[in-house]
Design an enzyme around this catalytic site. Structure first.
Site, PDB file in Angstrom:
ATOM      1  N   HIS A  17       0.834  -1.210   0.000  1.00 27.97           N
ATOM      2  CA  HIS A  17       0.000   0.000   0.000  1.00 27.97           C
ATOM      3  C   HIS A  17       0.871   1.263   0.000  1.00 27.97           C
ATOM      4  O   HIS A  17       0.844   2.059   0.934  1.00 27.97           O
ATOM      5  CB  HIS A  17      -0.951  -0.003   1.199  1.00 27.97           C
ATOM      6  N   HIS A  21       1.276   1.742  -5.704  1.00 31.18           N
ATOM      7  CA  HIS A  21      -0.105   1.247  -5.743  1.00 31.18           C
ATOM      8  C   HIS A  21      -1.059   2.406  -6.060  1.00 31.18           C
ATOM      9  O   HIS A  21      -1.928   2.285  -6.932  1.00 31.18           O
ATOM     10  CB  HIS A  21      -0.474   0.608  -4.395  1.00 31.18           C
ATOM     11  N   HIS A  57      -5.995   7.742  -1.973  1.00 32.21           N
ATOM     12  CA  HIS A  57      -6.899   6.820  -1.276  1.00 32.21           C
ATOM     13  C   HIS A  57      -6.225   5.959  -0.205  1.00 32.21           C
ATOM     14  O   HIS A  57      -6.904   5.396   0.644  1.00 32.21           O
ATOM     15  CB  HIS A  57      -7.640   5.920  -2.275  1.00 32.21           C
ATOM     16  N   ASP A  58      -4.892   5.853  -0.206  1.00 29.93           N
ATOM     17  CA  ASP A  58      -4.200   5.064   0.825  1.00 29.93           C
ATOM     18  C   ASP A  58      -3.105   5.868   1.525  1.00 29.93           C
ATOM     19  O   ASP A  58      -2.133   5.296   2.032  1.00 29.93           O
ATOM     20  CB  ASP A  58      -3.598   3.784   0.217  1.00 29.93           C
ATOM     21  N   ASP A 168      -8.899  -0.153  -7.352  1.00 24.67           N
ATOM     22  CA  ASP A 168      -8.129  -0.562  -6.170  1.00 24.67           C
ATOM     23  C   ASP A 168      -7.674  -2.019  -6.287  1.00 24.67           C
ATOM     24  O   ASP A 168      -6.566  -2.377  -5.911  1.00 24.67           O
ATOM     25  CB  ASP A 168      -8.994  -0.372  -4.916  1.00 24.67           C
TER      26      ASP A 168
END
Length: 249
Positions: A17, A21, A57-58, A168
């Protein structure tokens, strides 16, 4: 450029992550909205929101999941009882967007800014698989019905959520050599969490995170692909022909 560098810098060097990614998820979103020409229906503001959401998003992921934050009584789990890490990723995203020199939304009107923030939150929280499970019945039904109303906020939200999940999990749609490398990275990160649970929390990890069960990992991965990934890409491919290559992959 400064905003992008700031986002990259706020990803940790965890096994899976990480910034790579986030970059891959964003690339797939770009490919989807370009190949389907959905950018015409979504509009510039929403496309911008989706690209930002994918890249952010991460943010600040620690290589451990929501369950671990709760088990370890992490301060984030106290702050957010559901979608713990996803709320944190969104907070980090807002923090960077509001930092002087990184305010890429500075030229938007007040209404446009509000709209972007709303879509950002909705999209980043949608990457929590618990949210995907909760919404997938309604989403699949909507796409199968052929009655998607692009003017309806709820319909757009459901579609965006599915697109975020599709991006994702998108490594699973890539050529085999890439899938294989990614699966190894995911396994390494899972086993890292399992080791932490065993040594620091004195808990027995779940089978997918238990290094002692590593020989069973491939079959568990195949089950994950069949039960979670396949329905996502089947639904999207049936709804839009340009997305069929993801299902084939």
């Amino acid at each position: 450029c400064r905003w992008l560098c700031s986002v990259r810098k706020n990803y940790r060097s965890v096994t899976y992550h990480n910034w790579r990614h986030a970059h891959n998820v964003c690339q797939l979103m770009f490919a989807i909205i370009t190949n389907t020409t959905w950018w015409r229906k979504l509009g510039e503001i929403e496309c911008l929101s989706l690209v930002i959401a994918c890249l952010c998003h991460d943010l600040d992921h620690r290589g451990t999941n929501n369950s671990f934050q709760i088990k370890s009584s992490n301060s984030l789990a106290t702050l957010y009882s559901t979608s713990t890490m996803e709320h944190h990723h969104f907070d980090q995203c807002l923090m960077i967007l509001n930092t002087p020199g990184n305010q890429i939304l500075g030229n938007l009107s007040k209404e446009e800014f509000k709209s972007v923030i709303k879509v950002l939150e909705d999209s980043i929280l949608a990457t929590d698989l618990a949210v995907y499970f909760r919404r997938r019945g309604d989403t699949f039904q909507l796409l199968q019905s052929g009655h998607l109303d692009w003017a309806a906020a709820e319909h757009r939200s459901l579609l965006r959520g599915l697109l975020m999940t599709a991006c994702d999990l998108g490594a699973i749609t890539k050529p085999w050599e890439i899938q294989k490398k990614v699966a190894q990275k995911i396994a390494d990160e899972f086993f890292y969490q399992g080791d932490l649970e065993r040594t620091e929390l004195h808990l027995q990890p779940i089978p997918t995170m238990d290094r002692a069960n590593s020989e069973k990992f491939p079959s568990m991965q195949v089950s994950y692909i069949d039960e979670i990934c396949l329905p996502v890409y089947s639904s999207l491919a049936a709804f839009s022909e340009p997305l069929a290559p993801m299902l084939e992959g």
